[in-house]
Design a protein around this motif. Structure first.
Motif, PDB file in Angstrom:
ATOM      1  N   ARG A 115       0.821  -1.206   0.000  1.00 53.65           N
ATOM      2  CA  ARG A 115       0.000   0.000   0.000  1.00 53.65           C
ATOM      3  C   ARG A 115       0.860   1.262   0.000  1.00 53.65           C
ATOM      4  NH1 ARG A 115      -5.222  -0.919   0.436  1.00 53.65           N
ATOM      5  NH2 ARG A 115      -5.964  -2.933   1.207  1.00 53.65           N
ATOM      6  N   THR A 116       0.288   2.318  -0.554  1.00 51.22           N
ATOM      7  CA  THR A 116       0.990   3.599  -0.639  1.00 51.22           C
ATOM      8  C   THR A 116       1.430   4.082   0.732  1.00 51.22           C
ATOM      9  OG1 THR A 116      -0.258   4.226  -2.619  1.00 51.22           O
ATOM     10  CG2 THR A 116       0.743   6.016  -1.364  1.00 51.22           C
TER      11      THR A 116
ATOM     12  N   GLY B 261      -2.981  -1.676  -3.957  1.00 48.84           N
ATOM     13  CA  GLY B 261      -1.565  -1.364  -3.809  1.00 48.84           C
ATOM     14  C   GLY B 261      -0.753  -1.659  -5.050  1.00 48.84           C
TER      15      GLY B 261
END
Length: 226
Positions: free
Chosen positions: A27-28, A62
């Protein structure tokens, strides 16, 4: 393919996060925390990596690396870990100093330099912190067996396999107390308030906060009665 040092840092970071977690995609927010940047900065860079065919994003799930992106990441990791080994063995750096030095150098060495460093070190398979070094063919290293020290039960006898190199103060503390790769430990106490007390091979005991113990990877030692 010419890439900036920042792009290589992202690829290395995504690779490490992929292999630390249980999900294929990262994920970011995890990348932002790992690289100490803002989520919008990560989003912008991921677009550039995707355009170059180095990463793939799936909305709400993601990012993951492509085969080419993983290969670049492994090359940077190989440079980094070989440099850490060279700095400790030949230039008298301590294991708590080499991470930042290797971070600065890993993007700038030639393949000829890498080959000479590897030959001088007789092709090591792990760096000073116990982390596996990708081979010259850039094949993914076999992940070290074992678990986080924080997950061990009281009375367990284990051997240190790998210690995270990201925090120099933690490395200095562990080194002062003899918690190094290859060292056997006995888990004396796991306190409910987040402390893990271990006895090292010289008989001394030391207590580690849980967040530190989670960055020490260990494997069980077969005892005479086991």
């Amino acid at each position: 393919m010419m890439l900036s040092a920042v792009m290589e840092d992202y690829l290395k970071g995504i690779y490490q996060l992929q292999h630390e977690g249980s999900d294929e995609r990262v994920r970011t927010s995890a990348i932002a925390e790992h690289l100490d940047v803002t989520p919008p900065t990560v989003t912008s860079m991921l677009s550039k990596l995707e355009e170059r065919g180095l990463a793939e994003r799936e909305k709400y799930k993601g990012v993951s690396l492509t085969t080419e992106g993983e290969r670049v990441a492994l090359e940077v990791i190989r440079h980094h870990r070989l440099l850490e080994a060279y700095l400790t063995e030949h230039l008298d750096f301590t294991w708590s100093e080499v991470h930042d030095e290797a971070d600065r150098l890993e993007h700038h060495i030639s393949e000829a330099f890498e080959e000479r460093v590897a030959a001088t070190l007789e092709d090591p398979t792990v760096d000073p912190h116990g982390a596996p070094i990708p081979n010259a063919d850039l094949e993914p290293p076999t992940e070290p067996t074992g678990e986080a020290l924080a997950e061990c039960e009281e009375g367990t006898v284990v051997e240190v396999r790998e210690v995270s190199d990201r925090d120099p103060e933690v490395l200095e503390y562990l080194s002062e107390h003899g918690v190094n790769p290859g060292v056997p430990l006995t888990v004396e106490e796991v306190a409910p308030f987040g402390m893990v007390t271990v006895r090292v091979e010289n008989g001394a005991t030391t207590s580690l906060p849980e967040d530190v113990a989670r960055h020490v990877r260990v494997a069980p030692v077969q005892t005479a009665g086991g």
